[in-house]
Design an enzyme around this catalytic site. Structure first.
Site, PDB file in Angstrom:
ATOM      1  N   GLU A 163       5.644  -1.994   5.871  1.00  0.00           N
ATOM      2  CA  GLU A 163       5.848  -1.216   7.103  1.00  0.00           C
ATOM      3  C   GLU A 163       6.885  -1.806   8.062  1.00  0.00           C
ATOM      4  O   GLU A 163       6.624  -1.945   9.262  1.00  0.00           O
ATOM      5  CB  GLU A 163       4.491  -1.047   7.823  1.00  0.00           C
ATOM      6  CG  GLU A 163       3.448  -0.414   6.937  1.00  0.00           C
ATOM      7  CD  GLU A 163       2.082  -0.259   7.601  1.00  0.00           C
ATOM      8  OE1 GLU A 163       1.921  -0.694   8.761  1.00  0.00           O
ATOM      9  OE2 GLU A 163       1.184   0.309   6.968  1.00  0.00           O
ATOM     10  N   ASN A 204       7.021  -1.686   1.016  1.00  0.00           N
ATOM     11  CA  ASN A 204       5.973  -0.664   1.108  1.00  0.00           C
ATOM     12  C   ASN A 204       6.003  -0.019   2.496  1.00  0.00           C
ATOM     13  O   ASN A 204       6.041  -0.714   3.509  1.00  0.00           O
ATOM     14  CB  ASN A 204       4.621  -1.360   0.868  1.00  0.00           C
ATOM     15  CG  ASN A 204       3.491  -0.417   0.541  1.00  0.00           C
ATOM     16  OD1 ASN A 204       3.654   0.510  -0.253  1.00  0.00           O
ATOM     17  ND2 ASN A 204       2.330  -0.640   1.127  1.00  0.00           N
ATOM     18  N   HIS A 240      -0.404   8.040   3.071  1.00  0.00           N
ATOM     19  CA  HIS A 240      -1.568   8.378   3.898  1.00  0.00           C
ATOM     20  C   HIS A 240      -1.233   9.689   4.599  1.00  0.00           C
ATOM     21  O   HIS A 240      -0.478   9.702   5.581  1.00  0.00           O
ATOM     22  CB  HIS A 240      -1.824   7.286   4.940  1.00  0.00           C
ATOM     23  CG  HIS A 240      -2.250   5.981   4.329  1.00  0.00           C
ATOM     24  ND1 HIS A 240      -3.451   5.826   3.685  1.00  0.00           N
ATOM     25  CD2 HIS A 240      -1.637   4.778   4.271  1.00  0.00           C
ATOM     26  CE1 HIS A 240      -3.568   4.569   3.251  1.00  0.00           C
ATOM     27  NE2 HIS A 240      -2.476   3.918   3.594  1.00  0.00           N
ATOM     28  N   GLU A 270      -0.954   3.967  -1.700  1.00  0.00           N
ATOM     29  CA  GLU A 270      -2.155   3.957  -0.841  1.00  0.00           C
ATOM     30  C   GLU A 270      -2.628   5.380  -0.531  1.00  0.00           C
ATOM     31  O   GLU A 270      -3.064   5.663   0.579  1.00  0.00           O
ATOM     32  CB  GLU A 270      -1.867   3.241   0.502  1.00  0.00           C
ATOM     33  CG  GLU A 270      -1.228   1.883   0.373  1.00  0.00           C
ATOM     34  CD  GLU A 270      -1.134   1.120   1.685  1.00  0.00           C
ATOM     35  OE1 GLU A 270      -1.719   1.551   2.691  1.00  0.00           O
ATOM     36  OE2 GLU A 270      -0.462   0.072   1.697  1.00  0.00           O
ATOM     37  N   ASP A 272      -4.293   8.728   0.421  1.00  0.00           N
ATOM     38  CA  ASP A 272      -5.510   9.460   0.797  1.00  0.00           C
ATOM     39  C   ASP A 272      -5.071  10.666   1.621  1.00  0.00           C
ATOM     40  O   ASP A 272      -3.944  10.714   2.116  1.00  0.00           O
ATOM     41  CB  ASP A 272      -6.565   8.600   1.508  1.00  0.00           C
ATOM     42  CG  ASP A 272      -6.044   7.740   2.654  1.00  0.00           C
ATOM     43  OD1 ASP A 272      -4.995   8.095   3.244  1.00  0.00           O
ATOM     44  OD2 ASP A 272      -6.690   6.723   2.969  1.00  0.00           O
TER      45      ASP A 272
END
Ligand SMILES: *[C@@H]1O[C@H](CO)[C@@H](O)[C@H](O)[C@H]1NC(C)=O
Ligand SMILES: *[C@@H]1O[C@H](CO)[C@@H](O)[C@H](O)[C@H]1NC(C)=O
Ligand SMILES: *[C@@H]1O[C@H](CO)[C@@H](O)[C@H](O)[C@H]1NC(C)=O
Length: 351
Positions: A163, A204, A240, A270, A272
């Protein structure tokens, strides 16, 4: 009603257990079929993965059964972050990470290391220090070398820098950027590569999966790193998302392609899809179609090598505590029943 429906399934399962047969069943039902998501994804050359936390062995039997069977790669959710691994300048602590790595190795699962350099979940001794540039460079190098060396040959891929971007595509004003400057990123990759030359190294990021200012920033940096010969293997796309905010297949595919043209892989790291609670049937159906779309786009991109979800059951997800009012983000519900998203994923993998 589900319980009633489950009775014949249970009876059949007992019968099969008694005779030692596999059901090999398929299609929507209450029990996942025997062929695992990992096995189906492997046929596409994609690693299917999940995050899991250090307390996994204290969680429900269903949690452990699914964790131990459905995934080809696992990501320790918190135990490899800086605050966990280096509680003081001179103390490294690997108890939880070691246990998670040993668990994965015991089941033949790969391990994705998460994460070496991040602005969040840093120890207080680090954020409260009044470091000179040289001091922080030393601290960063020592941290990366220690953690990567600890898991040399065992962690197959690292999220080296996590990030680093603002939403507008400029570099985030983290402690590392502020004190060291933008070169902290290239140095982090270099040091990680020196500690384990065989590990795959990723940058990432979140909200940089489709096309826009942030993903343009990631792309421009990736271009510079590759041109400078920095040992980077790919971009991690966290994914996300929500049922109303997610990248279109077109944008995601285009972004994966341009990154591939640089010679870099992309992984979904990651995923979701959080929903407003209580989740409606229609939101669950939309969620399923989003999982399907992202996965299908990954399967169509030759440089998309892994598809990881951020834990797998709504019983254990970071969403409800981080986004109050939201949840139901994963592919198994709180009772470990497969959700429409699970079946959509299977369907996409079986295509
Ligand atoms: C397991 O660990 C996670 C992350 O630290 C935490 O959020 C969760 O509450 C824990 N669950 C249990 C049942 O202890
Ligand atoms: C931080 O370090 C600088 C340079 O060494 C020094 O001038 C400054 O007074 C220090 N600040 C604090 C709050 O210690
Ligand atoms: C980008 O966003 C950051 C954080 O909001 C802000 O500090 C910075 O000024 C912005 N830069 C530009 C060029 O808009």
């Amino acid at each position: 009603m589900r319980r009633l429906l489950a009775l014949p399934v249970l009876a059949a399962a007992l019968l099969l257990a008694a005779t030692g047969c596999d059901s090999g069943g398929d299609g929507p039902g209450t029990t996942p079929p025997d062929t695992t998501l990992a096995a189906l994804a492997a046929e596409h050359d994609v690693l299917f993965g999940s995050a899991f936390d250090a307390n996994f062995s204290t969680l429900e039997a269903e949690y452990q059964r699914i964790l131990g069977s459905q995934f080809a790669v696992v990501t320790p959710g918190n135990s490899m972050k800086w605050d966990a691994t280096q509680p003081s300048r001179t103390t490294f602590r690997y108890t939880n990470a070691d246990a998670q790595v040993a668990y994965a190795e015991g089941r033949g699962m790969k391990i994705r290391g998460h994460t070496l350099v991040w602005h969040s979940q840093l120890p207080f001794w680090l954020t409260s220090g009044n470091w000179t540039k040289q001091q922080l460079l030393d601290i960063l190098r020592e941290h990366i070398q220690a953690v990567v060396t600890r898991y040399k040959g065992r962690v197959y891929a690292w999220d080296v820098v996590n990030e680093p971007f603002e939403e507008n595509g400029t570099l985030r004003n983290s402690i590392f950027h502020r004190i060291i400057g933008p070169e902290y990123i290239a140095l982090a990759f270099q040091w990680a590569h020196e500690a384990d030359p065989d590990a795959k190294l990723y940058l990432n990021e979140y909200n940089a999966e489709g096309l826009g200012a942030k993903s343009n920033g990631v792309y421009a940096l990736a271009q510079q790193l590759v041109a400078a010969g920095v040992p980077i293997d790919g971009i991690g796309m966290q994914m996300h998302v929500t049922d109303t905010f997610y990248p279109s297949a077109g944008d995601l595919g285009a972004n994966m392609r341009r990154i591939g043209d640089l010679g870099l892989d992309v992984d979904i790291t990651e995923m979701d899809v959080r929903l407003r609670l209580p989740a409606t049937q229609s939101a669950l159906a939309t969620q399923a179609s989003i999982y399907r779309s992202i996965l299908t786009t990954c399967l169509a991109a030759s440089n998309c090598k892994a598809f990881t979800i951020w834990d797998f059951s709504d019983a254990h997800s970071w969403i409800p505590s981080t986004f109050p009012g939201f949840g139901a983000a994963l592919i198994f519900d709180e009772d470990y029943e497969p959700k429409p998203a699970y079946w959509a994923i299977r369907d996409a993998l079986e295509d």
